[in-house]
Scaffold this motif. Structure first.
Motif, PDB file in Angstrom:
ATOM      1  N   UNK A 217       0.845  -1.192   0.000  1.00 38.49           N
ATOM      2  CA  UNK A 217       0.000   0.000   0.000  1.00 38.49           C
ATOM      3  C   UNK A 217       0.880   1.241   0.000  1.00 38.49           C
ATOM      4  N   UNK A 218       0.375   2.365  -0.534  1.00 43.16           N
ATOM      5  CA  UNK A 218       1.164   3.602  -0.528  1.00 43.16           C
ATOM      6  C   UNK A 218       1.593   3.977   0.887  1.00 43.16           C
ATOM      7  N   UNK A 219       2.857   4.351   1.023  1.00 47.44           N
ATOM      8  CA  UNK A 219       3.389   4.753   2.313  1.00 47.44           C
ATOM      9  C   UNK A 219       3.996   3.615   3.122  1.00 47.44           C
ATOM     10  N   UNK A 220       3.719   2.374   2.731  1.00 49.25           N
ATOM     11  CA  UNK A 220       4.292   1.237   3.449  1.00 49.25           C
ATOM     12  C   UNK A 220       5.744   1.035   3.046  1.00 49.25           C
ATOM     13  N   UNK A 221       6.562   0.514   3.944  1.00 49.15           N
ATOM     14  CA  UNK A 221       7.948   0.201   3.572  1.00 49.15           C
ATOM     15  C   UNK A 221       7.986  -0.827   2.440  1.00 49.15           C
ATOM     16  N   UNK A 222       8.924  -0.661   1.523  1.00 47.87           N
ATOM     17  CA  UNK A 222       9.117  -1.632   0.441  1.00 47.87           C
ATOM     18  C   UNK A 222       9.971  -2.759   1.007  1.00 47.87           C
ATOM     19  N   UNK A 223       9.328  -3.841   1.381  1.00 50.95           N
ATOM     20  CA  UNK A 223      10.026  -4.947   2.037  1.00 50.95           C
ATOM     21  C   UNK A 223      10.465  -6.030   1.064  1.00 50.95           C
ATOM     22  N   UNK A 224       9.725  -6.162  -0.037  1.00 50.24           N
ATOM     23  CA  UNK A 224      10.000  -7.263  -0.963  1.00 50.24           C
ATOM     24  C   UNK A 224      10.041  -6.777  -2.407  1.00 50.24           C
ATOM     25  N   UNK A 225      10.733  -7.540  -3.217  1.00 46.80           N
ATOM     26  CA  UNK A 225      10.700  -7.395  -4.667  1.00 46.80           C
ATOM     27  C   UNK A 225      10.072  -8.676  -5.207  1.00 46.80           C
ATOM     28  N   UNK A 226       9.145  -8.509  -6.137  1.00 53.75           N
ATOM     29  CA  UNK A 226       8.409  -9.644  -6.693  1.00 53.75           C
ATOM     30  C   UNK A 226       8.763  -9.788  -8.167  1.00 53.75           C
ATOM     31  N   UNK A 227       9.116 -11.016  -8.578  1.00 56.55           N
ATOM     32  CA  UNK A 227       9.430 -11.317  -9.972  1.00 56.55           C
ATOM     33  C   UNK A 227       8.362 -12.282 -10.485  1.00 56.55           C
ATOM     34  N   UNK A 228       7.318 -11.779 -11.136  1.00 58.84           N
ATOM     35  CA  UNK A 228       6.231 -12.655 -11.591  1.00 58.84           C
ATOM     36  C   UNK A 228       6.706 -13.673 -12.628  1.00 58.84           C
TER      37      UNK A 228
END
Length: 244
Positions: free
Chosen positions: A36-47
């Motif tokens: 969600x906007x404002x949340x820390x970017x914790x993960x990177x996703x590779x579909x």
């Protein structure tokens, strides 16, 4: 896990060994929100399949799509440029398989591998160009043109002529009312470009649909180095039942 199932991981090549021990294969459910906007970017996703939308949200609760990502890309990759908090709502609209990586691990690997840095930066530049074009398209072109362009793009991302999404999702992606989408889809069906069913749209005639789309579809493909013939889509029951 096969890196070649994702375009970014495949482009990294042998240096993907730096990431492989930390990649976790996951299933993303339809409707699952990744960030969600404002949340820390914790993960990177590779579909490896499916489609993930990046949405700009407004105070009144409305949303509009600024990017659509499939197995050619990565969600959260901008963390390598110092983006610590999300600016978009990232949601998986169609069930997908993906490789998940903790964001700090990608930063560590980038620092250890010029190849990883090069691939991620090139990918982010391409996505920036697409976002700029997408914003201009939303401001300039009609609902019919934008919807036709979005259907073609979504078909390319999914590698399928069938898009299993309800019409209210199309409206949200374009930032318009559903009352604008319904008659437009019916007009495209009457023109022989698509076939409509409950919670799904099948592309019957890509050429006809391109005729209703704006020039942004081809421009976006050129920006991604995909000019020429689109990827061959898998045949669908709807398309076979209603030949163009």
């Amino acid at each position: 896990m096969l890196p070649r199932n994702n375009g970014v991981l495949a482009a990294i090549g042998e240096d993907c060994d730096l990431l492989r021990p930390h990649l976790r294969e996951v299933t993303l459910k339809a409707g699952q929100v990744l960030c969600e906007p404002g949340e820390p970017v914790r993960h990177v996703w590779f579909p490896h399949s499916g489609a993930i939308s990046k949405l700009i949200t407004f105070e009144d609760g409305s949303e509009i799509e600024c990017a659509l990502i499939g197995r050619e890309g990565a969600v959260g990759a901008a963390s390598v440029l110092g983006l610590r908090r999300a600016v978009t709502r990232d949601i998986c609209h169609i069930e997908a398989r993906a490789a998940r990586l903790e964001a700090p691990r990608l930063i560590e690997a980038r620092d250890a591998s010029p190849r990883i840095q090069e691939v991620i930066e090139q990918y982010l530049v391409r996505k920036l160009c697409l976002a700029i074009r997408n914003g201009a398209c939303n401001a300039r072109h009609s609902v019919e043109q934008r919807l036709s362009r979005w259907l073609l793009t979504c078909s390319d991302v999914l590698e399928s002529d069938e898009i299993a999404l309800p019409q209210e999702v199309f409206a949200k992606m374009l930032g318009v009312q559903r009352t604008s989408v319904n008659p437009t889809l019916r007009a495209l069906q009457a023109a022989g470009a698509v076939a409509l069913a409950r919670s799904r749209v099948a592309i019957r005639d890509r050429g006809a649909l391109k005729g209703h789309a704006c020039e942004c579809y081809e421009a976006m493909r050129r920006d991604q180095g995909l000019s020429g013939a689109p990827p061959e889509a898998k045949p669908t029951a709807a398309a076979r039942a209603h030949p163009a």
